[in-house]
Design a protein around this motif. Structure first.
Motif, PDB file in Angstrom:
ATOM      1  N   VAL A  43       0.724  -1.066  -0.076  1.00 25.92           N
ATOM      2  CA  VAL A  43      -0.151   0.017  -0.072  1.00 25.92           C
ATOM      3  C   VAL A  43       0.922   1.170   0.066  1.00 25.92           C
ATOM      4  N   ASP A  44       1.012   1.927  -1.263  1.00 26.47           N
ATOM      5  CA  ASP A  44       1.974   3.005  -1.372  1.00 26.47           C
ATOM      6  C   ASP A  44       0.980   4.479  -0.718  1.00 26.47           C
ATOM      7  N   GLU A  45       1.508   5.005   0.513  1.00 30.18           N
ATOM      8  CA  GLU A  45       0.863   5.980   1.299  1.00 30.18           C
ATOM      9  C   GLU A  45       1.613   7.272   1.122  1.00 30.18           C
ATOM     10  N   ALA A  46       2.179   7.496  -0.493  1.00 24.77           N
ATOM     11  CA  ALA A  46       3.016   8.722  -0.380  1.00 24.77           C
ATOM     12  C   ALA A  46       2.481   9.842   0.102  1.00 24.77           C
ATOM     13  N   TYR A  47       1.172   9.935  -0.239  1.00 20.75           N
ATOM     14  CA  TYR A  47       0.218  11.342   0.065  1.00 20.75           C
ATOM     15  C   TYR A  47      -0.417  11.167   1.628  1.00 20.75           C
ATOM     16  N   ILE A  48      -0.172  10.347   2.357  1.00 22.52           N
ATOM     17  CA  ILE A  48      -1.039   9.995   3.528  1.00 22.52           C
ATOM     18  C   ILE A  48      -0.847  11.122   4.570  1.00 22.52           C
ATOM     19  N   ASP A  49      -0.167  11.845   4.501  1.00 24.23           N
ATOM     20  CA  ASP A  49      -0.314  12.839   5.602  1.00 24.23           C
ATOM     21  C   ASP A  49      -1.275  14.070   5.220  1.00 24.23           C
ATOM     22  N   PHE A  50      -1.583  14.230   3.919  1.00 30.63           N
ATOM     23  CA  PHE A  50      -2.602  14.968   3.361  1.00 30.63           C
ATOM     24  C   PHE A  50      -4.048  14.311   3.872  1.00 30.63           C
ATOM     25  N   LYS A  72       6.881  14.550  -0.531  1.00 34.96           N
ATOM     26  CA  LYS A  72       5.629  15.017  -0.707  1.00 34.96           C
ATOM     27  C   LYS A  72       5.363  16.222   0.628  1.00 34.96           C
ATOM     28  N   ALA A  73       4.584  15.622   1.798  1.00 32.33           N
ATOM     29  CA  ALA A  73       4.379  16.526   2.949  1.00 32.33           C
ATOM     30  C   ALA A  73       5.734  16.915   3.566  1.00 32.33           C
ATOM     31  N   TRP A  74       6.669  16.347   3.675  1.00 34.98           N
ATOM     32  CA  TRP A  74       8.122  16.710   4.265  1.00 34.98           C
ATOM     33  C   TRP A  74       8.585  17.670   3.535  1.00 34.98           C
ATOM     34  N   GLY A  75       8.357  17.834   2.345  1.00 35.12           N
ATOM     35  CA  GLY A  75       8.961  18.897   1.460  1.00 35.12           C
ATOM     36  C   GLY A  75      10.452  18.623   1.246  1.00 35.12           C
ATOM     37  N   LEU A  76      10.787  17.277   1.100  1.00 30.98           N
ATOM     38  CA  LEU A  76      12.267  16.837   0.896  1.00 30.98           C
ATOM     39  C   LEU A  76      12.588  15.918  -0.385  1.00 30.98           C
ATOM     40  N   ASP A  90       6.614  19.293  13.560  1.00 26.37           N
ATOM     41  CA  ASP A  90       5.389  20.341  13.576  1.00 26.37           C
ATOM     42  C   ASP A  90       5.547  21.133  12.447  1.00 26.37           C
ATOM     43  N   SER A  91       6.689  21.533  11.865  1.00 24.43           N
ATOM     44  CA  SER A  91       6.904  22.347  10.626  1.00 24.43           C
ATOM     45  C   SER A  91       6.350  21.550   9.444  1.00 24.43           C
ATOM     46  N   LYS A  92       6.469  20.283   9.219  1.00 26.82           N
ATOM     47  CA  LYS A  92       5.555  19.526   8.228  1.00 26.82           C
ATOM     48  C   LYS A  92       4.139  19.723   8.516  1.00 26.82           C
ATOM     49  N   ASP A  93       3.495  19.329   9.728  1.00 28.21           N
ATOM     50  CA  ASP A  93       2.057  19.750  10.066  1.00 28.21           C
ATOM     51  C   ASP A  93       1.705  21.049   9.469  1.00 28.21           C
ATOM     52  N   ARG A  94       2.514  21.871   9.770  1.00 24.64           N
ATOM     53  CA  ARG A  94       2.118  23.380   9.507  1.00 24.64           C
ATOM     54  C   ARG A  94       2.082  23.354   7.841  1.00 24.64           C
ATOM     55  N   ALA A  95       2.849  22.784   7.249  1.00 25.14           N
ATOM     56  CA  ALA A  95       2.823  22.876   5.835  1.00 25.14           C
ATOM     57  C   ALA A  95       1.626  22.425   5.277  1.00 25.14           C
TER      58      ALA A  95
END
Ligand SMILES: *Cc1c(COP(=O)(O)O)cnc(C)c1O
Length: 345
Positions: A176-183, A207-211, A254-259
């Motif tokens: 299960v590819d959860e590349a976008y799961i943080d969104f 993606k979510a981590w911006g790296l 938390d910086s990832k969560d804010r983004a």
């Protein structure tokens, strides 16, 4: 899962494989003088080889994801994990993997590179799994089923009940590819790893981590599956800088969560605005940082946006995505530019 037996799934040559043993595998402690790896002794910041198993990053991840560090594989992007899973489990010119298009293109490409056949069971019209079709299509040579949730390019989460049905009725691996799961909120299937020895989860720092530029992908599974991936990977597959920056990012989650929160709020506004544009046929519901938009004359619109310096992804030749563009959520300014350009068309 029915009769899951890891040893019968793995390629015989991989079971028999004696992996490369690096200098850092053979001596793991702390020492005063390292003369074992033919490194240059003069410090450059990078004159030493990295930790081959990236324990510092894994310990931090293990805490956040509530798994054991031994249940984590880190690779040069999730793409490395996709490729390794196919190489470990699929005998070229014999075995097959199942995919559910429209979906992420790398499963097909990695299978093709490894001469592994592809069984494609299309998603339904509302972009969910055709579980009956999937389970009917399984053969004794089907080793892996790749599912993507939230799915790229459609943006939606797959139904958990459907995924469970596949996990329960297939004796191979379900990735299960959860590349976008943080969104998508707190819906990762990582917590199901205890229940399903055939479950493999992919996530990414891209993606979510911006790296995305660091190239770091995560794979979560049973220790036995992770050990197999470690056996086959390049000895030093994740460089020192990437390990350092990933650890730093994890300590600042938390910086990832804010983004993520900002991107989600922008997504809401963008969807509302897109829905007011007359030649937009449909904005598909999204659980990711992009939206799939059915649009009149999608390819022409794509070209016109490009002429104005705005690049989206033309998916209009993709099965079940006919006449659609995939649009990543940008900054508020970028999204405004997109909307202004669309309104001028
Ligand atoms: C972007 C994306 C990835 C990320 O791949 P990396 O190699 O980690 O950058 C993985 N899966 C899907 C579905 C994606 O869209």
């Amino acid at each position: 899962m029915q009769n899951f037996d890891l040893n019968t799934l793995v390629r015989k040559n991989i079971i028999a494989l004696k992996p490369y043993s690096s200098a850092r595998d053979e001596f793991k402690g702390e020492a005063e003088v390292y003369l074992d790896a033919n490194e240059n002794p003069y410090p450059s910041g990078y004159n030493r080889y990295p930790d081959p198993l990236q324990w510092k990053v894994k310990e931090l991840l293990a805490q956040q994801k509530e798994v054991k560090a031994e249940q984590i594989f880190l690779g040069n992007g999730s793409d490395e994990a996709i490729d390794l899973l196919i190489r470990v489990f699929c005998e070229p010119n014999q075995d097959s993997v199942m995919i559910t298009e429209p979906t992420y293109g790398m499963y097909r490409v990695c299978a093709n590179i490894n001469a592994v056949a592809i069984q494609n069971v299309l998603l339904t019209k509302d972009y969910q799994l055709d579980t009956e079709g999937i389970l009917k299509a399984v053969t004794p040579n089907t080793k892996i089923i790749f599912l993507c949730s939230p799915n790229n390019p459609t943006g939606n989460l797959l139904s958990v009940d459907d995924i469970s049905k596949v996990l329960n009725n297939f004796s191979g691996l379900v990735v299960v590819d959860e590349a976008y799961i943080d969104f998508a909120g707190d819906v990762s299937l990582i917590k199901e790893l205890k229940k399903y020895p055939n479950l493999v989860i992919l996530q990414t720092f891209s993606k979510a981590w911006g790296l995305a530029g660091l190239r770091l992908g995560m794979c979560f599974a049973s220790e036995a599956i992770i050990n197999l991936l470690n056996k086959v990977k390049y000895p030093y597959n994740v460089n020192i800088k990437t390990q350092e920056l990933a650890a730093e990012a994890l300590l600042n989650a938390d910086s990832k969560d804010r983004a993520v929160a900002e991107i989600l709020s922008e997504r809401g506004q963008l969807v509302d605005t897109l829905n007011q544009i007359p030649f937009v046929i449909k904005v598909y519901p999204s659980d990711a940082n992009f939206v799939l938009v059915a649009i009149e004359n999608a390819s022409v619109t794509y070209q016109k946006l490009m002429q104005q310096g705005i690049i989206v992804r033309d998916r209009s030749t993709v099965v079940l995505c006919e006449s659609s563009l995939r649009i990543t959520i940008g900054t508020p300014e970028e999204n405004k530019k997109l909307i202004n350009s669309l309104k001028q068309i």
